[in-house]
Design an enzyme around this catalytic site. Structure first.
Site, PDB file in Angstrom:
ATOM      1  N   SER A 149       0.810  -1.220   0.000  1.00  0.00           N
ATOM      2  CA  SER A 149       0.000   0.000   0.000  1.00  0.00           C
ATOM      3  C   SER A 149       0.839   1.264   0.000  1.00  0.00           C
ATOM      4  CB  SER A 149      -0.947   0.001   1.210  1.00  0.00           C
ATOM      5  OG  SER A 149      -1.790  -1.118   1.179  1.00  0.00           O
TER       6      SER A 149
ATOM      7  N   HIS B 157       0.409   4.780   4.484  1.00  0.00           N
ATOM      8  CA  HIS B 157      -0.145   5.332   3.242  1.00  0.00           C
ATOM      9  C   HIS B 157       0.363   6.759   2.998  1.00  0.00           C
ATOM     10  CE1 HIS B 157      -3.852   2.435   3.442  1.00  0.00           C
ATOM     11  NE2 HIS B 157      -2.711   1.822   3.237  1.00  0.00           N
TER      12      HIS B 157
END
Length: 505
Positions: free
Chosen positions: A287, A338
């Site tokens: 991610s 993220h």
């Protein structure tokens, strides 16, 4: 013939001088729609070579035009859109017409100002067009011979074709290679994990390289990189693989293979580093690196703002916003990773820059910023004053059975329980081990209030209630744990034990 020259001189000024882009041209080359999203005053311009007769026809055409602009606004996902509608006519309409173009037409947040250019108002109409678009428009008709018209048309059309070709080259610099390699690697690694204990098994994840703060603190620096290729469960794998397929191929086509490799790996490292500094839990997944691809596309917006806004800009911004919102809304998602990946991907893109761009100053600034942030984060992450570092040290001590040492580290952090609710959980665990059940109860009640979806805390609270003979409360707690995590280890067994205890009372 003279008005044909005016028409193409207008287009020359807009396309060549002011870099508007032709988005539609009719087969007879009489109607041309232009787009220049960098110009906020007039992002859309229509130029129409037509000899007007009656103003009623003009009114109908203007209404049709504002309807088309309203459709453009929806396609571009803009809250409002302005356009300039230019008629080039030998003569004005034969009846009253000035009142029809005095005020703009509006429909569904689209606004269209219309201008009629004819033989009697060249200077006035050009001044009005210049005011409407905020840029000077010049129409100089010196040579009106027919053979001079064709070269002028070709200049305009060739300039438009070159601009379109240049834009296509930006998006097609390289062919995806490393994207497919990374997809293959993460698929192979996933099946390897499944064959060796399971991708959702904590011990397996730690053994094969997941981000685990205590081991990073002990010197296993490679755990900043290995989590990029590990995934927790099939859904996690499929989502990240799908995202990598679409985003990775787009970024690799724009940046080329070598630049993409650097951007992807640095973004993955930055995501793991941010997770290490701000999240004590185990984490894995691509991610962070995928958010780095978002960062790389945002950098395209810095290099080519007009192109970015016209093509993918709004979609990219919406996707970033949606993904970050989901990350903050759903527990267990590593949003620190993220955001770290997003920033890392942007800085890595600044360092390598886009193909055929030297931009030495921007690259040096990107490198200095990346180095400064990385060194700061590493120093903060390894510094004992960092709460997450102290929590990680306590986790290691707990695993080794050194409860008092862990208690001494965690107790000063209890004052920050709203920010670090896991501290209460670990302290309650030590309380249970030391037989201090009342203290454990208070801390577990507090942590489940601060973090209602902390199913392990509900489970431990059920165990404590059972030991304290508060059986009904124990049932409520274990059912809450099962509601959050149906497959929780031993949860169903404890529930059955509590129900049997209630039946025997």
């Amino acid at each position: 013939m003279k008005l044909d020259f005016v028409f193409w001189h207008l287009l020359y000024s807009l396309v060549v001088t002011h870099e508007y882009r032709i988005i539609h041209i009719s087969p007879d080359h009489k109607e041309v729609w232009l787009e220049g999203l960098g110009n906020k005053q007039a992002p859309i311009i229509r130029v129409y070579r037509y000899d007007l007769d009656w103003s009623t026809w003009l009114q109908r055409d203007m209404e049709k035009t504002v309807f088309q602009v309203a459709n453009f606004r929806k396609q571009l996902r803009k809250s409002k859109l302005a356009a300039v509608n230019i008629y080039v006519s030998t003569y004005p309409p034969v009846d009253d017409w000035e009142f029809r173009v005095q005020e703009p037409l509006e429909k569904n947040h689209a606004t269209v100002n219309s201008v009629i250019v004819h033989e009697g108002n060249f200077e006035h109409s050009c001044n009005r067009i210049s005011n409407l678009i905020g840029k000077e428009v010049k129409v100089e008709v010196e040579n009106e011979e027919e053979e001079a018209l064709y070269p002028l048309k070709q200049l305009v059309l060739d300039a438009s074709a070159r601009a379109i070709k240049k834009e296509k080259e930006i998006f097609q610099f390289g062919k995806p290679l490393f994207t497919y390699l990374f997809i293959a690697i993460q698929l192979i690694v996933f099946f390897f994990l499944e064959m060796n204990g399971g991708s959702q098994n904590t011990e397996t994840l730690i053994k094969y390289g997941a981000k685990f703060n205590p081991l990073i603190l002990e010197g296993e620096w490679w755990r900043f990189f290995t989590p990029i290729f590990l995934h927790i469960g099939i859904i996690h794998l499929l989502l990240n693989t799908l995202a990598l397929y679409y985003l990775g191929t787009a970024v690799e086509r724009i940046y080329g293979n070598v630049r993409f490799l650097f951007v992807y790996l640095f973004a993955g490292f930055a995501g793991s580093l941010a997770s290490f500094v701000y999240t004590p839990s185990i984490s894995a997944g691509a991610s962070g690196a995928i958010f780095g691809c978002f960062g790389a596309l945002l950098f395209v917006g810095i290099a080519y703002p007009k192109l970015f806004l016209r093509t993918m800009g709004m979609n990219i911004l919406v996707l970033i916003g949606v993904n970050l919102t989901i990350g903050f809304a759903i527990p267990g998602i590593d949003n620190a990773g993220h955001i770290g990946g997003l920033v890392g991907g942007f800085l890595a893109s600044a360092i390598v820059h886009l193909p055929k761009h030297v931009k030495l100053l921007q690259r040096v600034i990107g490198l200095l910023l990346a180095c400064a942030i990385t060194f700061y984060m590493l120093d903060y992450g390894y510094n004992n004053e960092n709460p997450y570092t102290r929590i990680s040290e306590a986790e290691t001590l707990l695993q080794n059975g050194e409860y008092e040492e862990a208690y001494d580290i965690l107790l000063p952090l209890e004052e920050q329980k709203e920010e670090y609710p896991e501290v209460l959980f670990y302290l309650s665990f030590i309380d249970i081990k030391k037989g201090r059940l009342e203290e454990a109860e208070l801390r577990l009640v507090s942590v489940t209030s601060l973090q209602p979806d902390f199913h392990e805390a509900h489970y431990n609270l059920a165990l404590v209630y059972l030991e304290l003979k508060k059986t009904e409360k124990a049932l409520v707690s274990i059912e809450r744990a099962i509601e959050i995590e149906e497959d929780g280890a031993n949860y169903q067994n404890l529930r059955s034990e509590i129900i049997q205890s209630l039946d025997s009372e």
